[in-house]
Design an enzyme around this catalytic site. Sequence first.
Site: not given
Length: 429
Positions: A126, A198, A241, A246, A258
Amino acid sequence: MSSSDDNEDLAYEYDFTSLKGTKYQELEQKFSTKINDSFIRLPTLANSAISKIKEIEKKNDENRIRFKDKGDRATVELVLDRRTRIVLFKLINSEKISEIFGCVSAGKEANVYYAINTSQQEFAIKIYKTSILVFKDRHRYVEGEFRFRHGYARHNPRQMVAMWAEKEMRNLKRLQVAGIPCPEPLFVKQNVLLMSFIGRDAKAAPRLKEVGFGGRVEEFYRQTVDLMRDMYHKCKLVHADFSEYNLLYFEDRVYVIDVSQSVEHDHPQALYFLRRDCSNINDFYKKNGAAVLTVQGIFNYITDITESSDEIRWEKAKSTEEISDAVFKEIYIPRTLQELQETGQDESIFGKLTGVSKKPQTNEEDQSLSESDENPNTEDQDKKKHGDILYEGLSKQERKAKVKEDKREKRKSKIPKHVKKQKMKKTKH
């Protein structure tokens, strides 16, 4: 012309700001083919020439005016600039990974890339955006949190993004320790976060929005709500969130991703974020045909600390119908018992959050309350001040004289202040 003149000509012939030393040159020449993307190429020089240039640059460093070029900040896909590529090269050089492939997910704050190592193990990298920050309200998730009490570099985007990446690393570790399904964090450096992948065979797990639940929609609804409760109680976190975008579906389980914006449960806005998360999950599963609870019911189920059994707590959440969802979404949420008393709200709405429950009154208590209502002055008569009992029957002047005498006797046995301080120091050690 002398050799010193040659050195001076050589010094002004090259742009020293674009050459960051042999370390970067070596890493790029060795591993640039391992990152499958089009990067900006740098001119290559012999090592002897680079060493000579570095010597001259060091001598004239104090007197030279430096100029930065746009190429130093140029990015590919809004994330891959020079500094980020150096971090990726070092990851490959340390054999944490062996090759990086294309982007598997792009969001408002970061891009996620697929990578493997020499044993074909899959990873997700990321990389947070540093050039164009679309996510501009980060201060809402940081201000007031204990972990960022010393500041968070609000006016320095690169430092702020690096702190954001470190925050997600810490939050993921909390989830891992609590046994909540999520990517395993492995390494963080500046704006680069290395995690487990994942998915399988370079195919990322689908988001919850892309999954067809069929007849199991209520099963996954309960599983999702339980994830929110586990995050709140085991990790002391609120996602902030929590939505179908997510959450990932993989091997019949829901995974949380996230968590960079997740806040601790004592954050000033934590309960408002939690209420919004409950509303988002309800709206999503309601569209998919699930028999959802009220937003207040989910909120009470997550924050309830009075019941030990999940099934009892779930049944109580089902019967929660005090106020409508539209009203509950706008109502003020008290954070302390004092605020609950000052606002005058009914304890049935937020009683589970505070842990205060009303005990059923017995017949004896009801009788005593009725007697106290009939005779309101009995309690005042029973409760007398300590001074009234001690100096009862004395006149005003005699009472003053007695108080002064008592204080004088008390001062005789008083421990001196310096002796008291010494004793306190000894007890500490």
